[in-house]
Design an enzyme around this catalytic site. Structure first.
Site, mmCIF file in Angstrom:
data_model
loop_
_atom_site.group_PDB
_atom_site.id
_atom_site.type_symbol
_atom_site.label_atom_id
_atom_site.label_comp_id
_atom_site.label_asym_id
_atom_site.label_seq_id
_atom_site.Cartn_x
_atom_site.Cartn_y
_atom_site.Cartn_z
ATOM 1 C CE LYS B 64 39.816 60.798 47.652
ATOM 2 N NZ LYS B 64 41.357 61.569 47.870
ATOM 3 C CB SER B 139 41.985 61.126 51.751
ATOM 4 O OG SER B 139 42.097 61.730 50.293
ATOM 5 C CB SER B 163 45.111 61.715 49.330
ATOM 6 O OG SER B 163 44.748 62.325 50.366
#
Lengths: 93, 474
Positions: B64, B139, B163
């Site tokens: 990420k 996310s 997330s």
């Protein structure tokens, strides 16, 4: 719980953000809705607070200076610098 | 892993890079792919293959874009860090590099990990490979899409309120959020520092245990990590759950839940009974306060954490006539709508006169919620809940109403508030072909129970979910 445009202005100043009049109105509505939602927390008033269940450990490491990354690596990220200093607009008149 | 398959890391890496070219134009899992660097790492891994150092040698992965990896961009999905290059490795990455995996690139996310759909990314959303008209969750949506669409064997994400687990549920893969304090947060771009944890996204529970094994443990650069021994998780990957005590909290099965999700989770709970577990309905009485407490604690921490973005030291800098004007211009142009909204809420709730009314109450609620879990784990080994109340939703469905987006985290956020670990494991598909995840919850530092339960459940279900061959040709 609704907050006023003046309060949106006050908070925006604390947060160093600027908004257009339309954005401020939208924020006023959205922030009021979110604050209404979190107002449910009023119900916890008076509920017995437990002592925190964490292990209460204080973890420290030895206070030894290290330099795992070259200062240049960080200084190079700055938008403006002079030698080993970051350069900003003058603050004092 | 690779040695058993008699394949080189270079061959495998080329396969994944080709897959990326084939599908990611549409899916947009990655913000950046480092082809040359990946192939170089693969060559180095091939040279180390005979050492037998770790099952992850030469395995291609994605991270990420809010995780610092030296020499790679770290935008956090924000314009304010558009040209930022990480000058050091996050501690978890430093540990992982000992195993010589191959980094393919950095994945998309909601800006500063604030969101549940990737629609808040400044670089455009990622798409769900099961239905490209739907969000992948967030996310860590890019990381979930990368694994689900076969573009990486594992991916790293971060989980502050759900997330990692929520996008894993939406994309039909396994998503692990460890105990707060189990994995170092050093080198993660902070959202809510008292809630953030690095997480792992994989196809199987076994893979999750293998990757987690490499990143778990105390780190001197993060004093919230605890000096607890990390067990050998592979020993817990058993086929049955005989003797396991399972609690099902009734507060996690209430209004707003999709009936198909409900049916799939009910069937999953029955599966645990069939596999030999003792299952009981129980209560986590203060669950209703989880999301309201989260939307105080997290924004208060956000407003402090994001105050460092001022256009002076790094990242975007929009010059003004005075230093103060530089702050205003940089922050107003650099941050998107959601970070600005959360900074405003956090600044409000922590400002003079409001602190007691909001933050203090939220911390009291946090104590009550944490105690609910601690009490429950005196009796149960694991708890079972849905990961999310619905399957993946459509683009735009919740984007206009921040509060409805926040509610997507209603079943995941309590774990962050309490600091306990959880894993989302695929549990079934809706009639429309959308994956649904089962959330397994364990006591602090008992991730082994997640792997035990998750692995046995996964084997028994034998779902093998796969998106459309071209990753969203639907």
């Amino acid at each position: 719980m609704s907050i006023s445009i003046e309060e949106v202005d006050r908070i925006a100043k604390l947060a160093r953000l600027t908004f257009s009049p339309e954005e401020k109105q939208k924020l006023q509505t959205e922030m009021s809705a979110i604050l209404d939602y979190v107002d449910q927390l009023k119900k916890v008033e008076g509920m017995a607070a437990s002592p925190a269940d964490s292990e209460g450990l204080n973890l420290m490491r030895d206070d030894v200076a290290e330099m795992p990354i070259e200062p240049e690596e960080f200084l190079n990220q700055a938008p403006a610098r002079e030698g080993r200093y970051l350069k900003v607009k003058s603050i004092l008149e | 892993m690779l040695r058993a398959k008699r394949m080189t890391s270079v061959e495998l890496t080329k396969h994944f890079l080709a897959r990326n070219k084939e599908v990611d134009g549409d899916l947009h899992a990655f913000l950046n792919v480092g082809e040359t660097a990946a192939l170089k790492q693969a060559e180095e891994a091939d040279a180390r293959m005979a050492d037998g150092i770790s099952p992850l040698v030469g395995i291609p992965y994605a991270a990420k874009d809010n995780i610092m990896i030296s020499g790679y961009q770290a935008t956090a999905g924000s314009r304010i860090l558009e040209n930022y290059v990480a000058p050091y490795d996050a501690s978890a990455i430093r540990k992982l590099k000992l195993s010589s995996p191959v980094l393919l690139g950095k994945t998309n996310l909601d800006e500063f990990a604030m969101g549940s759909s990737t629609e808040n990314s400044a670089y455009g959303p990622s798409k769900n490979p099961y239905d490209t008209s739907r969000v992948p969750g967030g996310s860590s949506g890019g990381s979930a899409v990368a694994v689900a669409s076969g573009q990486a064997l594992f991916a790293l994400g971060t989980d502050t309120g759900g997330s990692v687990r929520q996008p894993a549920s939406f994309c039909g893969i396994v998503g692990l959020k460890p105990t707060y304090g189990r994995v170092s947060r050093y080198g993660l771009i902070a959202l809510g520092s008292s809630l953030d944890q690095l997480g792992v996204l994989t196809k199987t529970v076994e893979d999750s245990a293998i990757v987690f094994q490499q990143v778990a443990g105390q780190d001197e650069y993060d004093t919230t990590t605890l000096p607890k021994e990390v067990p050998d998780y592979s020993k817990f990957l058993k086929e049955d759950v005989k003797g396991m005590k399972v609690g099902v909290p009734r507060e996690y099965f209430q209004e707003g839940m999709d009936p198909e999700v409900r049916a799939i989770i009910d069937a999953s709970v029955r599966k645990f009974q069939e596999l030999g577990a003792t299952v009981e309905e129980m209560s986590l009485p203060h669950s209703e306060f989880s999301l309201p407490a989260y939307y105080i604690i997290m924004p208060v921490e956000v407003s402090a954490n994001l105050s460092r973005f001022d256009g002076v030291r790094y990242g975007l800098s929009v010059p003004g006539a005075t230093l103060e004007e530089t702050y205003y211009k940089t922050r107003s142009q650099g941050f998107g709508k959601e970070p600005q909204r959360r900074i405003m809420i956090g600044a409000y709730a922590s400002s003079a006169g409001y602190f007691d009314a909001y933050y203090k109450k939220a911390k009291l609620a946090q104590d009550l919620i944490r105690r609910d879990f601690t009490e429950a784990f005196k009796k149960y080994d694991i708890l079972l809940t849905p990961t999310c109340p619905t399957p993946a939703f459509k683009f735009g469905e919740k984007a206009a109403d921040p509060l409805s987006m926040y509610l997507a985290d209603i079943y995941t956020v309590g774990l962050n508030i309490a600091g306990v670990p959880g894993i989302s494991v695929p549990a079934g598909m809706t009639k429309a072909g959308l994956p649904v995840g089962l959330q397994i919850i364990a006591h602090h530092f008992k991730e082994e129970n997640l792997f035990w339960a998750g692995h046995a459940f996964e084997r028994a279900m034998n779902l093998n979910l796969k998106p459309a061959p071209n990753g969203g040709a639907k």
